[in-house]
Scaffold this active site. Structure first.
Site, short mmCIF file in Angstrom:
data_model
loop_
_atom_site.label_atom_id
_atom_site.label_comp_id
_atom_site.label_asym_id
_atom_site.label_seq_id
_atom_site.Cartn_x
_atom_site.Cartn_y
_atom_site.Cartn_z
N ASP A 204 111.62 53.73 -16.73
CA ASP A 204 111.05 52.40 -16.00
C ASP A 204 111.21 50.73 -16.33
OD1 ASP A 204 109.96 54.59 -17.70
OD2 ASP A 204 107.72 54.63 -16.90
N HIS B 118 102.58 56.49 -11.35
CA HIS B 118 102.09 55.71 -10.30
C HIS B 118 103.17 56.00 -8.80
CE1 HIS B 118 99.87 53.36 -12.64
NE2 HIS B 118 101.01 53.19 -13.96
#
Length: 259
Positions: free
Chosen positions: A8, A68
């Site tokens: 990420d 997200h």
């Protein structure tokens, strides 16, 4: 073939590190194909069209997402405009974007599939059935799966579910690199979490004082702000695949500040 999966990418520090160093990382580790998780790459969460384009220009062949995915107002636009940006396959089909991509490199077709778990996450369709149905419809020499999930057990379950059916399953989302990289009995390369590419002196990329107050003052609302000061740590994993057998023969975790 050597595939690099990047954990990420968190905020401006993480993405700037990738912009500035991915070319050298690709060269040093003889990388043929790069997959980067970009669901935290924007200032808040999510991604924007500009960031998606810049990550591709920096050397990312595919950008995966997660819970997200739609964290910015322009995320849907990014998914519609950039074919290298994919979102979880098991989101409702009416959502913008695609849950997978197949790229023809000339000597091999590489499919990348993005899934999201359901344990302690927002509602989504079953990732196991979603990927099972997709594998019946696609043809590719190499298949890589990003299992974006909260728990190690759900990610490991997916790895074993897909063992022998795909070449690689890696986990993202929890931002802490795990030391369990291994080749499963059926030949699939696996790691529970790649880690994150962002400020090391933080709590999962967020300013430490905010998270400490959040836990100390349980129940009180805080706005999570990403840490932008300090050394960036690059986290990822290299999967080496034999060009003839299309089997994973080696896995190497990467975790460093300076290349």
């Amino acid at each position: 073939m050597r595939i690099l999966a990047i954990g990420d990418i968190v905020g401006k520090p993480g993405r700037e590190y990738v912009y500035q160093n991915l070319g050298r990382i690709r060269s040093k580790y003889n990388i043929d194909f790069v997959i980067a998780n970009g669901e935290n790459s924007a200032a808040t969460n999510g991604i924007t069209p500009i960031i998606a384009d810049e990550l591709v220009n920096a050397g990312a062949d595919v950008i995966t997402m997660g819970n997200h995915t739609f964290g910015t107002k322009s995320a849907a636009q990014a998914l519609e405009e950039n074919p290298r940006l994919i979102r979880p396959l098991n989101y409702p089909p009416e959502f913008e974007g695609s849950g997978y991509i197949i790229q023809d490199l000339g000597y091999a077709k590489v499919a990348v599939i993005n899934l999201i778990g359901r344990v302690n996450m927002s509602p989504a369709n079953c990732p196991f059935r979603a990927v099972e149905n997709l594998l019946k419809r696609i043809e590719s020499d190499i298949i890589v799966v990003d299992m974006h999930a909260e728990t190690t057990s759900e990610r490991l379950a997916m790895g074993n579910f897909l063992d022998g059916k795909v070449q690689v399953v890696f986990g993202t989302h929890t931002h802490v690199q795990t030391a369990d990289e291994h080749i499963l009995p059926g030949g699939t390369g696996y790691i529970s979490d790649l880690g994150m590419t962002g400020i090391m002196d933080s709590i999962l990329g967020v300013k430490k004082e905010i998270i400490l107050n959040y836990y100390y003052n349980a129940g009180k609302h805080y706005r999570f702000e990403k840490e932008e000061n300090g050394d960036v740590w690059f986290n990822g994993c290299v999967f080496e695949i034999d060009n003839k057998t299309k089997s994973v023969v080696d896995i190497e975790r990467l975790r460093f500040s300076r290349i």
